[in-house]
Design an enzyme around this catalytic site. Structure first.
Site, mmCIF file in Angstrom:
data_model
loop_
_atom_site.group_PDB
_atom_site.id
_atom_site.type_symbol
_atom_site.label_atom_id
_atom_site.label_comp_id
_atom_site.label_asym_id
_atom_site.label_seq_id
_atom_site.Cartn_x
_atom_site.Cartn_y
_atom_site.Cartn_z
ATOM 1 N N LEU A 64 0.834 -1.201 0.000
ATOM 2 C CA LEU A 64 0.000 0.000 0.000
ATOM 3 C C LEU A 64 0.873 1.258 0.000
ATOM 4 C CD1 LEU A 64 -2.597 -1.133 2.730
ATOM 5 C CD2 LEU A 64 -2.735 -1.427 0.257
ATOM 6 N N PRO A 65 1.657 1.460 -1.065
ATOM 7 C CA PRO A 65 2.473 2.673 -1.117
ATOM 8 C C PRO A 65 1.567 3.906 -1.156
ATOM 9 C CG PRO A 65 2.472 1.559 -3.239
ATOM 10 C CD PRO A 65 1.757 0.664 -2.279
ATOM 11 N N HIS A 66 1.975 4.960 -0.462
ATOM 12 C CA HIS A 66 1.150 6.155 -0.423
ATOM 13 C C HIS A 66 2.024 7.393 -0.238
ATOM 14 C CE1 HIS A 66 1.455 4.408 3.615
ATOM 15 N NE2 HIS A 66 1.442 5.646 4.071
ATOM 16 N N ALA A 67 1.455 8.534 -0.606
ATOM 17 C CA ALA A 67 2.205 9.781 -0.502
ATOM 18 C C ALA A 67 1.236 10.950 -0.378
ATOM 19 C CB ALA A 67 3.080 9.975 -1.745
ATOM 20 N N LEU A 102 -1.934 5.116 -3.042
ATOM 21 C CA LEU A 102 -2.848 6.150 -2.588
ATOM 22 C C LEU A 102 -2.115 7.484 -2.531
ATOM 23 C CD1 LEU A 102 -5.823 6.196 -1.595
ATOM 24 C CD2 LEU A 102 -4.922 6.057 0.728
#
Length: 154
Positions: A64-67, A102
């Site tokens: 779930l990579p997110h920034a 996300l």
């Protein structure tokens, strides 16, 4: 908050093979650029900056990579199903094949956390994960991810 509001049908892809986490982030950046009009390089930088704090591979083949990004006015998502799993430095050391990226505005505060919790709950649902792994049609994957589910506690 619903996944259907975060994830457009064009932001779902099936990719045969990606050889590195850096290349995966580039793919996610290109997807967010083409689907939501963001600058791919800014998205990639945001993902790499967040990943430097600790891996976003949550286990069971899911990442779930997110920034948080400056040039964004709402929370958006992209999804990739890899046909060949990628070594991702996940908490359980298993390679990942389901990646939900996300992206949230810098000042999104609690809304970013709510969106991340929603994505996490969805990706922890074993029936959803089984269906995602059994399908290779992006339209079907989008439908699986965005079908209404009863709200659950985080």
């Amino acid at each position: 908050m619903e996944l259907a509001k975060l994830l457009t049908p064009g932001a779902v892809r099936v990719v045969g093979q990606i050889t590195s986490k850096k290349r995966l982030f580039q793919e996610l950046g290109e997807m967010v650029a083409s689907s939501y009009g963001l600058t791919a390089a800014i998205a990639v930088d945001g993902l790499q900056e967040r990943e430097s704090l600790g891996p976003t591979g949550v286990g069971h083949g899911i990442a779930l990579p997110h920034a948080r990004l400056e040039d964004l006015d709402r929370i958006v998502g992209v999804f990739i199903r890899l046909e060949k799993p990628l070594d991702y430095d996940s908490v359980d050391r298993q390679p990942v094949d389901l990646i939900f990226g996300l992206f949230a505005p810098k000042d999104s505060g609690v809304d970013h956390l709510k969106a991340l919790a929603l994505v996490s709950r969805t990706m922890r649902d074993q029936s959803v994960v089984t269906k995602l792994r059994a399908n290779t049609d992006p339209a079907k994957l989008h439908a699986i991810l965005t079908e209404s589910r009863a709200p659950q506690a985080a």
